[in-house]
Design a protein around this motif. Structure first.
Motif, PDB file in Angstrom:
ATOM      1  N   ILE A 126      26.023  39.006  39.200  1.00 10.76           N
ATOM      2  CA  ILE A 126      25.154  39.736  40.921  1.00 10.76           C
ATOM      3  C   ILE A 126      25.465  41.110  41.062  1.00 10.76           C
ATOM      4  CG2 ILE A 126      24.045  37.960  41.942  1.00 10.76           C
ATOM      5  CD1 ILE A 126      24.649  35.454  40.745  1.00 10.76           C
ATOM      6  N   ASP A 127      24.209  41.485  41.370  1.00  4.83           N
ATOM      7  CA  ASP A 127      25.088  41.963  42.088  1.00  4.83           C
ATOM      8  C   ASP A 127      25.419  41.597  43.849  1.00  4.83           C
ATOM      9  OD1 ASP A 127      24.275  44.789  43.944  1.00  4.83           O
ATOM     10  OD2 ASP A 127      22.526  44.231  44.427  1.00  4.83           O
ATOM     11  N   ASP A 128      26.791  42.996  43.824  1.00  8.43           N
ATOM     12  CA  ASP A 128      27.522  42.664  44.975  1.00  8.43           C
ATOM     13  C   ASP A 128      28.186  43.551  45.654  1.00  8.43           C
ATOM     14  OD1 ASP A 128      29.193  44.382  42.957  1.00  8.43           O
ATOM     15  OD2 ASP A 128      31.172  42.690  43.000  1.00  8.43           O
ATOM     16  N   SER A 129      27.032  44.720  45.628  1.00 10.15           N
ATOM     17  CA  SER A 129      27.149  45.813  46.523  1.00 10.15           C
ATOM     18  C   SER A 129      27.502  45.491  48.245  1.00 10.15           C
ATOM     19  CB  SER A 129      26.420  47.031  46.367  1.00 10.15           C
ATOM     20  OG  SER A 129      25.113  46.147  46.980  1.00 10.15           O
ATOM     21  N   GLU A 130      26.955  44.811  48.613  1.00  7.04           N
ATOM     22  CA  GLU A 130      26.633  44.254  50.481  1.00  7.04           C
ATOM     23  C   GLU A 130      28.074  43.605  50.106  1.00  7.04           C
ATOM     24  OE1 GLU A 130      24.875  42.160  53.778  1.00  7.04           O
ATOM     25  OE2 GLU A 130      24.170  41.861  51.291  1.00  7.04           O
ATOM     26  N   LEU A 131      28.959  43.213  49.199  1.00  4.03           N
ATOM     27  CA  LEU A 131      29.859  42.227  49.679  1.00  4.03           C
ATOM     28  C   LEU A 131      31.289  43.128  49.483  1.00  4.03           C
ATOM     29  CD1 LEU A 131      29.354  38.411  47.581  1.00  4.03           C
ATOM     30  CD2 LEU A 131      29.957  38.847  50.264  1.00  4.03           C
ATOM     31  N   LYS A 136      35.597  46.858  52.732  1.00 10.05           N
ATOM     32  CA  LYS A 136      36.451  48.311  52.439  1.00 10.05           C
ATOM     33  C   LYS A 136      36.667  47.253  53.134  1.00 10.05           C
ATOM     34  CE  LYS A 136      34.422  51.321  49.079  1.00 10.05           C
ATOM     35  NZ  LYS A 136      33.506  52.017  48.452  1.00 10.05           N
ATOM     36  N   GLN A 137      35.837  46.855  54.744  1.00  8.43           N
ATOM     37  CA  GLN A 137      35.893  46.724  55.944  1.00  8.43           C
ATOM     38  C   GLN A 137      37.634  45.908  56.055  1.00  8.43           C
ATOM     39  OE1 GLN A 137      32.271  45.332  58.272  1.00  8.43           O
ATOM     40  NE2 GLN A 137      33.569  45.812  59.958  1.00  8.43           N
ATOM     41  N   ALA A 138      36.901  44.979  55.173  1.00  7.49           N
ATOM     42  CA  ALA A 138      37.838  44.125  55.126  1.00  7.49           C
ATOM     43  C   ALA A 138      39.294  44.479  55.348  1.00  7.49           C
ATOM     44  CB  ALA A 138      37.866  42.706  54.501  1.00  7.49           C
ATOM     45  N   GLU A 139      40.010  45.363  54.083  1.00 10.89           N
ATOM     46  CA  GLU A 139      40.740  45.554  53.957  1.00 10.89           C
ATOM     47  C   GLU A 139      41.385  46.530  55.024  1.00 10.89           C
ATOM     48  OE1 GLU A 139      40.615  45.410  48.881  1.00 10.89           O
ATOM     49  OE2 GLU A 139      39.662  46.969  50.206  1.00 10.89           O
ATOM     50  N   SER A 140      40.381  47.322  55.712  1.00 10.18           N
ATOM     51  CA  SER A 140      40.950  48.739  56.161  1.00 10.18           C
ATOM     52  C   SER A 140      41.499  47.767  58.030  1.00 10.18           C
ATOM     53  CB  SER A 140      39.417  49.334  56.860  1.00 10.18           C
ATOM     54  OG  SER A 140      40.106  50.364  58.241  1.00 10.18           O
ATOM     55  N   SER A 141      40.408  46.793  58.119  1.00 11.04           N
ATOM     56  CA  SER A 141      41.422  45.790  59.865  1.00 11.04           C
ATOM     57  C   SER A 141      42.924  45.065  58.527  1.00 11.04           C
ATOM     58  CB  SER A 141      40.008  44.735  59.615  1.00 11.04           C
ATOM     59  OG  SER A 141      38.843  45.473  59.935  1.00 11.04           O
ATOM     60  N   GLN A 142      42.814  44.370  57.893  1.00 11.12           N
ATOM     61  CA  GLN A 142      44.163  44.149  57.121  1.00 11.12           C
ATOM     62  C   GLN A 142      45.171  45.735  57.522  1.00 11.12           C
ATOM     63  OE1 GLN A 142      44.343  43.690  52.590  1.00 11.12           O
ATOM     64  NE2 GLN A 142      45.169  41.771  53.432  1.00 11.12           N
ATOM     65  N   LEU A 173      47.848  39.073  61.587  1.00 11.33           N
ATOM     66  CA  LEU A 173      47.470  39.928  60.280  1.00 11.33           C
ATOM     67  C   LEU A 173      47.569  39.136  59.380  1.00 11.33           C
ATOM     68  CD1 LEU A 173      48.441  41.863  57.989  1.00 11.33           C
ATOM     69  CD2 LEU A 173      50.568  41.250  58.249  1.00 11.33           C
ATOM     70  N   LYS A 174      47.559  38.227  59.556  1.00  7.85           N
ATOM     71  CA  LYS A 174      47.311  36.343  58.950  1.00  7.85           C
ATOM     72  C   LYS A 174      45.708  36.171  58.544  1.00  7.85           C
ATOM     73  CE  LYS A 174      51.342  33.516  59.191  1.00  7.85           C
ATOM     74  NZ  LYS A 174      52.685  32.795  59.378  1.00  7.85           N
ATOM     75  N   SER A 175      45.202  37.044  59.960  1.00  9.84           N
ATOM     76  CA  SER A 175      43.701  36.577  59.978  1.00  9.84           C
ATOM     77  C   SER A 175      42.443  37.623  59.012  1.00  9.84           C
ATOM     78  CB  SER A 175      42.926  36.783  61.415  1.00  9.84           C
ATOM     79  OG  SER A 175      41.939  36.388  60.856  1.00  9.84           O
ATOM     80  N   ALA A 176      43.756  39.294  58.729  1.00  8.67           N
ATOM     81  CA  ALA A 176      42.738  39.769  58.548  1.00  8.67           C
ATOM     82  C   ALA A 176      43.074  39.748  57.226  1.00  8.67           C
ATOM     83  CB  ALA A 176      43.485  41.106  58.656  1.00  8.67           C
ATOM     84  N   ASP A 177      44.253  38.874  56.101  1.00  6.21           N
ATOM     85  CA  ASP A 177      44.364  38.894  55.238  1.00  6.21           C
ATOM     86  C   ASP A 177      43.508  37.605  54.440  1.00  6.21           C
ATOM     87  OD1 ASP A 177      46.415  40.245  54.865  1.00  6.21           O
ATOM     88  OD2 ASP A 177      48.004  38.672  55.187  1.00  6.21           O
ATOM     89  N   GLU A 181      40.430  38.288  51.546  1.00 11.55           N
ATOM     90  CA  GLU A 181      41.481  36.902  50.495  1.00 11.55           C
ATOM     91  C   GLU A 181      39.029  36.208  50.239  1.00 11.55           C
ATOM     92  OE1 GLU A 181      42.530  36.055  47.961  1.00 11.55           O
ATOM     93  OE2 GLU A 181      44.378  37.676  48.637  1.00 11.55           O
ATOM     94  N   LEU A 182      38.862  35.813  51.556  1.00 10.19           N
ATOM     95  CA  LEU A 182      37.973  35.004  51.221  1.00 10.19           C
ATOM     96  C   LEU A 182      36.657  35.898  50.904  1.00 10.19           C
ATOM     97  CD1 LEU A 182      35.732  32.814  52.598  1.00 10.19           C
ATOM     98  CD2 LEU A 182      34.845  33.960  54.238  1.00 10.19           C
ATOM     99  N   ILE A 183      36.098  37.250  51.230  1.00 11.13           N
ATOM    100  CA  ILE A 183      35.213  38.360  50.347  1.00 11.13           C
ATOM    101  C   ILE A 183      35.271  38.231  49.024  1.00 11.13           C
ATOM    102  CG2 ILE A 183      34.103  40.199  50.766  1.00 11.13           C
ATOM    103  CD1 ILE A 183      34.945  40.816  53.086  1.00 11.13           C
ATOM    104  N   LYS A 184      36.368  38.537  48.451  1.00 15.46           N
ATOM    105  CA  LYS A 184      37.267  37.978  47.458  1.00 15.46           C
ATOM    106  C   LYS A 184      36.779  36.651  46.438  1.00 15.46           C
ATOM    107  CE  LYS A 184      41.497  41.869  46.870  1.00 15.46           C
ATOM    108  NZ  LYS A 184      42.297  41.281  47.169  1.00 15.46           N
TER     109      LYS A 184
END
Length: 387
Positions: A126-131, A136-142, A173-177, A181-184
């Motif tokens: 299923i299309d996951d482009s938005e996710l 990428k945004q979440a990994e940058s904050s991480q 840091l834990k919040s960013a991690d 994980e949630l988006i993955k």
């Protein structure tokens, strides 16, 4: 003119005449007369066509018990191998409906009708482009939170930052991690993968379709191994154990297979007094089809056993157990029996009957213990169709 003497003489004559007349007629009022004894009328004295009263012949209570014309079966002992045969349902060892776990446009479809797939194979996407953008945004904050955590640790070592600053950086840091994980996990839901190796049924969707949570894609079944389920009567519920072998036969195509007992139900059915048995059958060559029926033959014990088979329709059940009606001296006698193997036509009786007994096989709905019966037809075997 009559004298007084003449008048008295005439009166005396009249009185004597009346007395003589009364004695001659047997009148009840005559002095000294004997009353004849009462005699009850008999049926011989009754006029023709008259019927006796209540309790007499022809009265409401004078009718005799009804005699039922029934069919009978002569009980005979036979010896047979102690085996049990029944029908079993063949099911796939594992079967699951593959459905979408997320909403979105179906962009890739690898599932094919009737294809064999391996465990973990990707079947639909299923299309996951938005996710992906959110990831990428979440990994940058991480990454930023990780760098801040490292700097704070260095400052604490130089006594340039407090322990509170370090704890705050660690929490960020834990919040960013967690966000990563949630988006993955959400991205993983856009992929439909095979949970085990098996064969697909028909595919229900096409590329470009809009998927919602729960939309069916296809059915995946593990058919290289099948499981056969059947019910074993209470009498033999403990005769089988896990690992025992049984014989199966597909009557439609004449295929014989051996099966191994895989599981035994922990409880008995209260309605049928049977225990469910599950048998594993090797189907690596694909000879058997899941969802079909097969005849199961269970060898319960070695050697021969004696029993009296009776027609299945002769058996009745009540709260005290199974019973039949046996004809003795023209009466139906309710006789409780202990049963064994059962087929659609006959039931083996192990106790309660004697060879030569006549068992009632018809009219059982109206039959009562002690009812008068007349045998209109005798059956000497159980190899007949039930009418």
């Amino acid at each position: 003119m009559k004298t007084i003497k003449e008048k008295r003489f005439l009166s005396l004559l009249v009185a004597v005449a009346v007395s003589v007349a009364m004695v001659a007629c047997g009148g009840d009022d005559a002095p000294g007369a004997k009353v004849p004894a009462f005699k009850a009328p008999s049926s011989k004295d009754a006029p023709k066509g008259a019927s006796a009263g209540k309790g007499g012949p022809g009265g409401p209570s004078g009718r005799g018990n009804k005699t039922y014309a029934v069919e009978g079966y002569i009980a005979k002992i036979h010896e047979a191998n102690q085996s049990f045969q029944t029908m079993a349902t063949l099911d796939a060892m594992n079967s699951v409906e593959l459905t979408a776990a997320a909403s979105g446009r179906l962009v890739k479809l690898f599932a094919k009708d009737g294809a064999n797939v391996q465990k973990g194979a990707l079947l639909a996407k299923i299309d996951d482009s938005e996710l992906r953008a959110q990831l990428k945004q979440a990994e940058s904050s991480q990454q930023l939170a990780k760098q801040k955590m490292e700097r704070t640790q260095g400052l604490v070592e130089k006594n340039a930052a407090t322990q509170t600053d370090l704890e705050a950086a660690d929490a960020n840091l834990k919040s960013a991690d967690a966000s990563v994980e949630l988006i993955k996990a959400q991205i993983a839901k856009t992929e439909v993968r095979a949970p085990f190796s098996g064969k697909l049924g028909f595919v229900n969707v096409s590329v470009g379709a809009w998927m919602t949570t729960g939309t069916s894609i296809a059915t995946l079944s593990e058919v290289k191994k099948l499981k056969a389920k059947f019910a074993l009567p209470q009498r033999y519920a403990s005769n089988l154990k896990i690992g025992d072998m049984i014989d199966l036969r597909d009557e439609e195509r004449g295929i014989n297979k051996a099966g191994k007992v895989k599981a035994l139900d922990a409880t008995m059915s209260e309605s049928s007094r049977t225990r469910q048995i599950m048998v594993e059958v090797d189907n690596s060559k694909g000879e058997l089809i899941a969802g079909s029926y097969a005849k199961v033959s269970v060898n319960l014990s070695t050697g021969l056993t004696q029993a009296i088979p009776v027609p299945a329709e002769a058996l009745t059940l009540d709260k005290d157990g199974a019973f039949v009606y046996v004809v003795r001296d023209g009466k139906a006698v309710q006789t409780y029996v202990q049963t064994g193997l059962r087929t659609p036509i006959a039931v083996d009786v192990h106790s309660g009957l004697t060879e030569g007994d006549t068992v009632v096989t018809s009219g059982l709905i109206s039959m009562r213990n002690g009812a008068g019966v007349r045998i209109k037809e005798i059956r000497n075997n159980t190899d007949y169709e039930i009418e």
